[in-house]
Design an enzyme around this catalytic site. Structure first.
Site, PDB file in Angstrom:
ATOM      1  N   CYS A   1       0.725  -1.197  -0.047  1.00  0.00           N
ATOM      2  CA  CYS A   1      -0.062   0.086   0.123  1.00  0.00           C
ATOM      3  C   CYS A   1       0.932   1.138   0.111  1.00  0.00           C
ATOM      4  CB  CYS A   1      -0.635   0.079   1.344  1.00  0.00           C
ATOM      5  SG  CYS A   1      -1.677   1.224   1.437  1.00  0.00           S
TER       6      CYS A   1
ATOM      7  N   CYS B   1      -0.747   3.323  -6.559  1.00  0.00           N
ATOM      8  CA  CYS B   1      -1.631   2.686  -5.596  1.00  0.00           C
ATOM      9  C   CYS B   1      -2.167   1.512  -6.096  1.00  0.00           C
ATOM     10  CB  CYS B   1      -3.306   3.262  -5.092  1.00  0.00           C
ATOM     11  SG  CYS B   1      -4.513   3.194  -4.565  1.00  0.00           S
ATOM     12  N   THR B   2      -1.770   0.444  -5.156  1.00  0.00           N
ATOM     13  CA  THR B   2      -2.048  -1.298  -5.124  1.00  0.00           C
ATOM     14  C   THR B   2      -3.103  -0.932  -6.240  1.00  0.00           C
ATOM     15  OG1 THR B   2      -1.973  -1.716  -3.099  1.00  0.00           O
ATOM     16  CG2 THR B   2      -0.180  -1.694  -4.245  1.00  0.00           C
TER      17      THR B   2
HETATM   18  N1  DGL Z   1      -3.717   0.293  -2.013  1.00  0.00           N
HETATM   19  C1  DGL Z   1      -3.646   1.537  -1.055  1.00  0.00           C
HETATM   20  C2  DGL Z   1      -2.411   1.920  -1.804  1.00  0.00           C
HETATM   21  O1  DGL Z   1      -1.614   2.000  -2.564  1.00  0.00           O
HETATM   22  C3  DGL Z   1      -4.792   3.106  -1.006  1.00  0.00           C
HETATM   23  C4  DGL Z   1      -5.813   2.507  -1.404  1.00  0.00           C
HETATM   24  C5  DGL Z   1      -6.829   3.184  -0.283  1.00  0.00           C
HETATM   25  O2  DGL Z   1      -7.356   2.706   1.014  1.00  0.00           O
HETATM   26  O3  DGL Z   1      -7.291   4.775   0.127  1.00  0.00           O
HETATM   27  O4  DGL Z   1      -2.772   3.437  -1.356  1.00  0.00           O
END
Ligand code: DGL
Length: 274
Positions: free
Chosen positions: A75, A190-191
């Site tokens: 993340c 963002c993953t």
């Molecule tokens: N998957 C998360 C990232 O890589 C963020 C998603 C979220 O919780 O807003 O930033």
């Protein structure tokens, strides 16, 4: 060490599965626990203190419950903030983070117009600004903080349809054109976003390189583990999925996880016989 390593892969939601996919291809001999902090999702719009507290609280429980050998924070919103806190809290635990892939984007850009597509939290971080200063001084960098994309990716992963117009509205600001040049590289910072990559490609006003850091993170995790756990024979690796709320994954998600698990096992096969 003569056993498989156990890797804890952590994200606010399902986006980290894009990193898990790369990890499992790199280390098919490892056991995995995937943890989604559904209690805290989404991290993107939340303040820095709140995200830090959420991640530390989740990690406290997950490390105690699962005793991993390595933790991958899959993340960007969390990694650009909490890695120093995690390393102080668990000095013996190797943590591998996920941060915006600005360096490869800047290095490979011909037009010198690159965009970073991320959550509002990640685009606001000092960490992100520092990466741009350090690696992309020769580029014009457009930061695009998307309010909606991570949520849309969650909806998509639960098996529901997502309107093209909603996706297009979020990615369009990445496409910049001036002085006869146009954006040629977009960092998927963002993953969750690689989950929607097919739609991004289809809806993009022109083709660009979409930079997904997952394979690089997988190589980093392998490197961190390789001394204690040289990769050994492939077996049926364990893959557990947990929500921090304790909820069970809905049937549609279970099906997706099962497909993922099977495709990883298949992908591991040629390596096993090599
Ligand atoms: N998957 C998360 C990232 O890589 C963020 C998603 C979220 O919780 O807003 O930033």
């Amino acid at each position: 060490m003569n056993r498989s390593p156990k890797i804890l892969v952590f994200d606010s939601g399902l986006g980290g599965l894009t990193v898990f996919r790369a990890l499992a291809a790199q280390r098919p001999d490892a056991d995995y626990v995937y943890a989604a902090d559904d209690l805290g999702f989404p991290y993107g719009p939340k303040g820095e203190d709140e995200v830090t507290a959420l991640v530390l609280a989740a990690m406290e429980r997950l490390i105690a419950d699962h005793a991993p050998d390595c933790v991958v924070i899959a993340c960007n919103t969390a990694s650009t903030l909490v890695l120093p806190h995690l390393r102080t809290g668990w000095p013996e635990m190797p943590f591998v983070g996920t941060v915006p892939a600005i360096k490869p984007a800047a290095e490979g850009s011909h037009s010198r117009l690159i965009s970073v597509l991320a959550t509002p939290g990640t685009v606001a971080r000092d960490y992100t600004r520092d990466l741009i200063e350090k690696f992309a001084g020769h580029c014009e960098v457009t930061l695009v903080g998307s309010q909606k994309l991570a949520g849309l990716a969650e909806v998509y992963m639960q098996g529901e349809s997502v309107a093209d117009a909603d996706i297009a509205a979020e990615i369009t600001p990445c496409f910049v054109e001036h002085d006869g040049r146009r954006t040629d590289s977009v960092v998927l910072a963002c993953t969750h976003y690689p989950l929607l990559l097919d739609s991004f490609k289809r809806l993009a006003p022109w083709p660009v390189r979409w930079i997904d850091p997952a394979p690089a993170i997988a190589r980093r995790a392998d490197h961190v583990l390789s001394e204690r756990f040289p990769s050994h024979e492939i077996r049926d690796a364990a893959f557990d999925f947990v929500f921090t709320s304790g909820a069970a994954p809905a049937p549609r998600l279970l099906k997706t996880l099962d497909v993922l698990r099977r495709s990883i096992a298949l992908a591991a096969r040629p390596r096993a016989s090599a």
